[in-house]
Design an enzyme around this catalytic site. Structure first.
Site, PDB file in Angstrom:
ATOM      1  CD  GLU A  40       0.663  -5.460  -1.900  1.00 30.70           C
ATOM      2  OE1 GLU A  40       1.681  -5.778  -2.573  1.00 30.70           O
ATOM      3  OE2 GLU A  40       0.297  -4.278  -1.756  1.00 30.70           O
ATOM      4  N   GLY A  48       0.813  -1.218   0.000  1.00 28.35           N
ATOM      5  CA  GLY A  48       0.000   0.000   0.000  1.00 28.35           C
ATOM      6  C   GLY A  48       0.843   1.263   0.000  1.00 28.35           C
TER       7      GLY A  48
HETATM    8  C1  3H9 Z   1      -0.773  -4.255   1.675  1.00 28.59           C
HETATM    9  O1  3H9 Z   1      -0.160  -3.236   1.664  1.00 28.59           O
HETATM   10  C2  3H9 Z   1      -2.138  -4.428   1.061  1.00 28.59           C
HETATM   11  C3  3H9 Z   1      -2.507  -3.310   0.124  1.00 28.59           C
HETATM   12  O2  3H9 Z   1      -2.031  -3.565  -1.172  1.00 28.59           O
HETATM   13  C4  3H9 Z   1      -4.011  -3.217  -0.063  1.00 28.59           C
HETATM   14  C5  3H9 Z   1      -4.800  -2.600   0.995  1.00 28.59           C
HETATM   15  C6  3H9 Z   1      -6.238  -2.368   0.596  1.00 28.59           C
HETATM   16  N1  3H9 Z   1       1.753  -3.679   9.179  1.00 28.59           N
HETATM   17  O3  3H9 Z   1      10.113  -6.631   9.861  1.00 28.59           O
HETATM   18  P1  3H9 Z   1      10.517  -5.812  11.027  1.00 28.59           P
HETATM   19  C7  3H9 Z   1       5.900  -4.391  12.120  1.00 28.59           C
HETATM   20  S1  3H9 Z   1      -0.172  -5.621   2.453  1.00 28.59           S
HETATM   21  C8  3H9 Z   1       1.850  -3.815  10.511  1.00 28.59           C
HETATM   22  O4  3H9 Z   1      11.005  -6.506  12.236  1.00 28.59           O
HETATM   23  P2  3H9 Z   1      12.646  -4.703   9.450  1.00 28.59           P
HETATM   24  C9  3H9 Z   1       6.511  -5.739  12.419  1.00 28.59           C
HETATM   25  O5  3H9 Z   1       5.523  -6.680  12.793  1.00 28.59           O
HETATM   26  C10 3H9 Z   1       1.304  -5.072   3.244  1.00 28.59           C
HETATM   27  N2  3H9 Z   1       3.017  -4.018  11.149  1.00 28.59           N
HETATM   28  O6  3H9 Z   1      11.567  -4.690  10.613  1.00 28.59           O
HETATM   29  C11 3H9 Z   1       7.446  -5.401  13.544  1.00 28.59           C
HETATM   30  O7  3H9 Z   1       6.661  -5.280  14.732  1.00 28.59           O
HETATM   31  P3  3H9 Z   1       7.269  -5.637  16.151  1.00 28.59           P
HETATM   32  C12 3H9 Z   1       2.421  -5.036   2.302  1.00 28.59           C
HETATM   33  C13 3H9 Z   1       4.120  -4.088  10.412  1.00 28.59           C
HETATM   34  O8  3H9 Z   1      13.354  -3.418   9.544  1.00 28.59           O
HETATM   35  C14 3H9 Z   1       7.940  -3.996  13.164  1.00 28.59           C
HETATM   36  O9  3H9 Z   1       6.974  -3.480  12.251  1.00 28.59           O
HETATM   37  N3  3H9 Z   1       3.638  -4.722   3.024  1.00 28.59           N
HETATM   38  C15 3H9 Z   1       4.085  -3.955   9.012  1.00 28.59           C
HETATM   39  O10 3H9 Z   1      13.430  -5.974   9.486  1.00 28.59           O
HETATM   40  C16 3H9 Z   1       9.290  -3.994  12.493  1.00 28.59           C
HETATM   41  O11 3H9 Z   1       9.258  -4.903  11.399  1.00 28.59           O
HETATM   42  C17 3H9 Z   1       4.441  -5.669   3.485  1.00 28.59           C
HETATM   43  O12 3H9 Z   1       4.181  -6.844   3.332  1.00 28.59           O
HETATM   44  C18 3H9 Z   1       2.838  -3.743   8.393  1.00 28.59           C
HETATM   45  N4  3H9 Z   1       2.723  -3.595   7.071  1.00 28.59           N
HETATM   46  O13 3H9 Z   1      11.822  -4.730   8.093  1.00 28.59           O
HETATM   47  C19 3H9 Z   1       5.680  -5.206   4.179  1.00 28.59           C
HETATM   48  N5  3H9 Z   1       5.336  -4.076   8.538  1.00 28.59           N
HETATM   49  O14 3H9 Z   1       8.442  -4.706  16.324  1.00 28.59           O
HETATM   50  C20 3H9 Z   1       5.874  -5.964   5.461  1.00 28.59           C
HETATM   51  C21 3H9 Z   1       6.133  -4.258   9.593  1.00 28.59           C
HETATM   52  O15 3H9 Z   1       6.150  -5.451  17.084  1.00 28.59           O
HETATM   53  N6  3H9 Z   1       7.024  -5.497   6.246  1.00 28.59           N
HETATM   54  N7  3H9 Z   1       5.404  -4.277  10.738  1.00 28.59           N
HETATM   55  O16 3H9 Z   1       7.709  -7.073  16.018  1.00 28.59           O
HETATM   56  C22 3H9 Z   1       8.287  -5.782   5.930  1.00 28.59           C
HETATM   57  O17 3H9 Z   1       8.597  -6.398   4.929  1.00 28.59           O
HETATM   58  C23 3H9 Z   1       9.347  -5.356   6.909  1.00 28.59           C
HETATM   59  O18 3H9 Z   1       8.707  -5.142   8.133  1.00 28.59           O
HETATM   60  C24 3H9 Z   1      10.114  -4.069   6.530  1.00 28.59           C
HETATM   61  C25 3H9 Z   1      11.013  -3.667   7.722  1.00 28.59           C
HETATM   62  C26 3H9 Z   1      10.983  -4.352   5.308  1.00 28.59           C
HETATM   63  C27 3H9 Z   1       9.185  -2.935   6.247  1.00 28.59           C
END
Ligand code: 3H9
Length: 710
Positions: A135, A112
């Site tokens: 996603e 998103g």
């Molecule tokens: C989407 O976008 C759908 C849309 O197309 C449509 C909508 C209608 N939400 O990984 P980390 C938390 S689907 C909530 O350890 P890093 C994570 O749980 C989404 N929380 O850090 C953790 O929490 P905690 C598409 C999130 O530096 C903390 O942030 N996006 C989200 O190693 C730190 O994360 C993705 O799939 C989130 N979206 O990596 C991206 N993202 O500290 C998913 C993270 O409590 N995220 N958290 O354990 C990632 O790939 C990695 O987190 C990122 C950072 C690369 C961003």
């Protein structure tokens, strides 16, 4: 500075605005990664309205605070009632803005987050930016216009590939692909964005709506897309969202923009409702939650720079490579020069293969090897911060190693054993410092497999546990805390499900049917294939070791022993459960194995019966869940999610099913318990329901309630 968030938004505001002359700067500040929760969506909408309403404002600039632009939709909101405004609505409003909207991207612009940027009219990226649509990894597709806008910016086929791979593009690649308009040096997105916004205004640039652009590769892309659909069906077996992504891209090529958006919405909602989405989101959080254990939160880790690895076999060499890859200095110790030479060759073999396959630059290999020493003298590891023992799996041998470590290692050094089942307390007793002794159970190949069981004996100091978790993080492993028992979490549960598989073979299923049913369920390999890969002699030795403790009433299937007695240990001997003619890596069914199974049935008076694939899966999984519940009840695993992560990252369990305990929740625990009780009619000892499972069912709870309670 003013707050642009909607009424009722929490404080501090997650989207703030600042006026810089004719530019309104909206900053998303929602740690840790600026996920697009309800308050952020409302704040973005409010910022647009503010810019539209103010005649002195001529452009809107979007930036993220902290380490990301926006990491995507808030994954924690999935499965909950939607709260307005929706993200598609926000993106539409951004695109419809009458004043130019510019996104200045640093860090992650994912899912998103990238969709917001693509709805903006102009995009710049700073060097560290990562742009992607991941996603698919969550069983979803970009649902806020991404499937329609990405093809218009970068072409339908490259956009489909971006979405199907889920892998982000670095800033430079995103520029080349057309996802961003320019790359700006520096580390301040606000400064870079403001400078460009002024430049654009000076040129009289107006809104440039992505939705109005043609798809650049429209001619011929449909044929390419069909080829991609066929390839994807083969690669992503059983997965739901990849084919839906292709359908969306097809819509981008064949439908007007608005209709394409509607198609995307409908398909996104199908994905959102799918059990695969629930399983994959569970896996995403399980991967991160496992590191949250009491000791790691209670005590600071001890500093680790110098690591020693004892033993240069396949496992020791893999661990040495994992440590070198993590930037640590490593000394590999072996008992004599020939053994050390084999260890050296093992380490070099791993790096040479990576270089040969183009996965590692030769200079990077040299940089890693420059941090590597080898020795046959314990004195040479006296200053190590952490030692990992990976010698032969024999208690006396390991105790001798630990006595040496106790003699030479500096006080405060962490002493770890890579044993997969031996009693760590007994190993610790060989030292005068049991508080420093811990289990680090790597999985082979140790530089690749992500699971690391951190085995916590009773006397170990909390900061040693914290150090193990910090090391795992550095090595990019998925660390799971396990208590001491035979087999810890993974191998203990595996031993029981293997027995269930053996029972089925003795009752009439062929090992090939069992493997096929479990592969169709989604396992990377069937259990008999795994035995052949690991070497049947390993399980045979374990069975012999456990024989004295075996309950005399317990059912014991000897088909596997019959194979081992013939020296059929699997791939390495050319035959096991399967045949491997001339070193083949894929096995062929072996009629002689079936005859041996038949002979065993006759000997025991078993009348063979047939099994459907569903029967096989039900029994295998019921055994896994029942033993998993036992592991929880005994406190060997802290939470159900720890068992899920163990199987997802160490045992080829299908990620989209979320792990065995999540699978059980999705089946409904009453159903799993009913299966166990039904199977118990045939063998009440093996199929004794675990009291914890009975309790959860009686209370109408699921395993996930224990994850939340922890
Ligand atoms: C989407 O976008 C759908 C849309 O197309 C449509 C909508 C209608 N939400 O990984 P980390 C938390 S689907 C909530 O350890 P890093 C994570 O749980 C989404 N929380 O850090 C953790 O929490 P905690 C598409 C999130 O530096 C903390 O942030 N996006 C989200 O190693 C730190 O994360 C993705 O799939 C989130 N979206 O990596 C991206 N993202 O500290 C998913 C993270 O409590 N995220 N958290 O354990 C990632 O790939 C990695 O987190 C990122 C950072 C690369 C961003």
């Amino acid at each position: 500075m003013s707050q642009a968030a909607a009424p009722g938004a929490p404080t501090p505001p997650v989207v703030t605005t600042e006026t810089h002359g004719p530019v309104l700067l909206a900053r998303i500040d929602h740690p840790p990664v600026n996920a697009l929760g309800q308050a952020v969506r409302a704040g973005l909408l409010a910022a647009i309205e503010q810019a539209e309403a103010d005649a002195a404002i001529h452009a809107l600039l979007l930036v993220g605070a902290g380490r990301a632009f926006i990491a995507g939709a808030d994954i924690r909101e999935f499965g909950k009632p939607p709260q307005p405004p929706s993200l598609p609505e926000v993106c539409q409003r951004i695109e419809a803005s009458s004043k130019p909207v510019i996104a200045a991207i640093h860090g992650a612009a994912l899912g998103g987050g990238l969709e917001v940027a693509m709805a903006a009219h102009y995009r710049l990226a700073l060097p560290g930016a990562q742009l992607g649509l991941p996603e698919v990894n969550l069983g979803l597709l970009p649902g806020a216009g991404g499937t329609q806008r990405a093809p218009r910016l970068m072409g339908a086929l490259p956009a489909a590939e971006l979405m199907l791979s889920g892998k982000p593009l670095a800033a430079r690649a995103a520029l080349a692909a057309g996802l961003v308009d320019r790359l700006v040096e520096g580390d301040d997105p606000a400064a870079a964005g403001l400078a460009w916004a002024r430049e654009l205004l000076a040129q009289g640039a107006g809104p440039r709506r992505t939705g109005a652009l043609p798809v650049p590769d429209a001619d011929g892309a449909l044929a390419g897309l069909e080829a991609l659909a066929t390839e994807t069906a083969k690669k992503s077996r059983g997965l739901f969202s990849p084919q839906r992504i292709i359908e969306c891209v097809r819509a981008a090529l064949t439908l007007p923009f608005e209709e394409g958006l509607a198609r995307e919405r409908a398909l996104f909602l199908q994905c959102l409702d799918s059990p695969q989405r629930a399983g994959l989101v569970h896996a995403f959080f399980a991967e991160r939650e496992v590191a949250k254990v009491p000791e790691a939160q209670a005590a600071p880790a001890r500093p680790v720079e110098r690591v020693a690895v004892i033993g240069g076999g396949t496992m020791g060499a893999g661990i040495a490579v994992a440590a070198l890859d993590a930037g640590l200095s490593v000394t590999l110790l072996e008992r004599d020069e020939p053994a050390l030479e084999r260890g050296r060759a093992n380490v070099r073999k791993v790096y040479d293969a990576l270089v040969a396959r183009g996965r590692l630059a030769p200079e990077a290999r040299e940089a890693r090897l420059a941090r590597w020493r080898t020795s046959t003298r314990y004195e040479d590891i006296a200053d190590a911060d952490l030692v990992i023992e990976a010698v032969f799996e024999d208690l006396q041998v390991k105790r001798a190693v630990f006595a040496e470590l106790d003699r030479v290692c500096r006080p405060g050094a962490v002493l770890a054993t890579n044993t997969s089942y031996l009693d760590i307390e007994a190993i610790a007793d060989a030292t005068g410092r049991p508080q420093d002794v811990i289990g680090l159970h790597f999985f082979s190949p140790a530089h690749i497999m992500r699971l690391l069981e951190i085995v916590v004996p009773a006397r170990v100091a909390p900061d040693v546990v914290a150090t193990a978790f910090a090391l795992a993080r550095r090595m990019k492993k998925v660390p799971v805390r396990a208590g001491v028992c035979d087999g810890f979490i993974g191998n203990r549960i595996l031993a029981v499900v293997r027995e269930a598989a053996d029972h089925m073979v003795e009752d009439g299923a062929s090992p090939y049917q069992v493997d096929q049913a479990l592969r169709d369920f989604g396992f990377a390999m069937g259990p008999f294939q795994v035995v052949d890969l690991a070497g049947g002699d390993i399980g045979w030795a374990t069975r012999k070791r456990r024989a004295p403790q075996r309950d005399p009433r317990a059912r014991y299937v000897e088909v596997g022993d019959r194979l081992c007695e013939r020296g059929w240990f699997g791939q390495k001997t050319g035959r096991g459960w399967y045949l491997y003619p001339e070193g083949a890596r894929t096995g062929q069914p072996d009629p002689e194995v079936l005859a041996i199974a038949d002979a065993e049935r006759t000997r025991k008076g078993v009348v063979p019966r047939s099994f459907t694939p569903e029967d096989i899966v039900r029994r295998y999984m019921a055994a896994m869940v029942n033993e998993g519940a036992k592991v929880l009840q005994e406190g060997i695993a802290l939470r159900p999610l720890d068992i899920d992560a163990t199987f997802l990252f160490g045992y080829g369990f299908p990620r989209w099913r979320g792990g065995p305990m999540k699978w059980a929740d999705m089946q409904g625990l009453p159903r799993v318990l009913a299966d166990i009780r039904e199977f118990a009619r045939q063998d009440p000892l093996f199929w004794t329901p675990t009291p914890l499972l009975e309790k959860l069912v009686a209370e109408g709870r699921d395993f996930d309630s224990l994850n939340r309670a922890a």
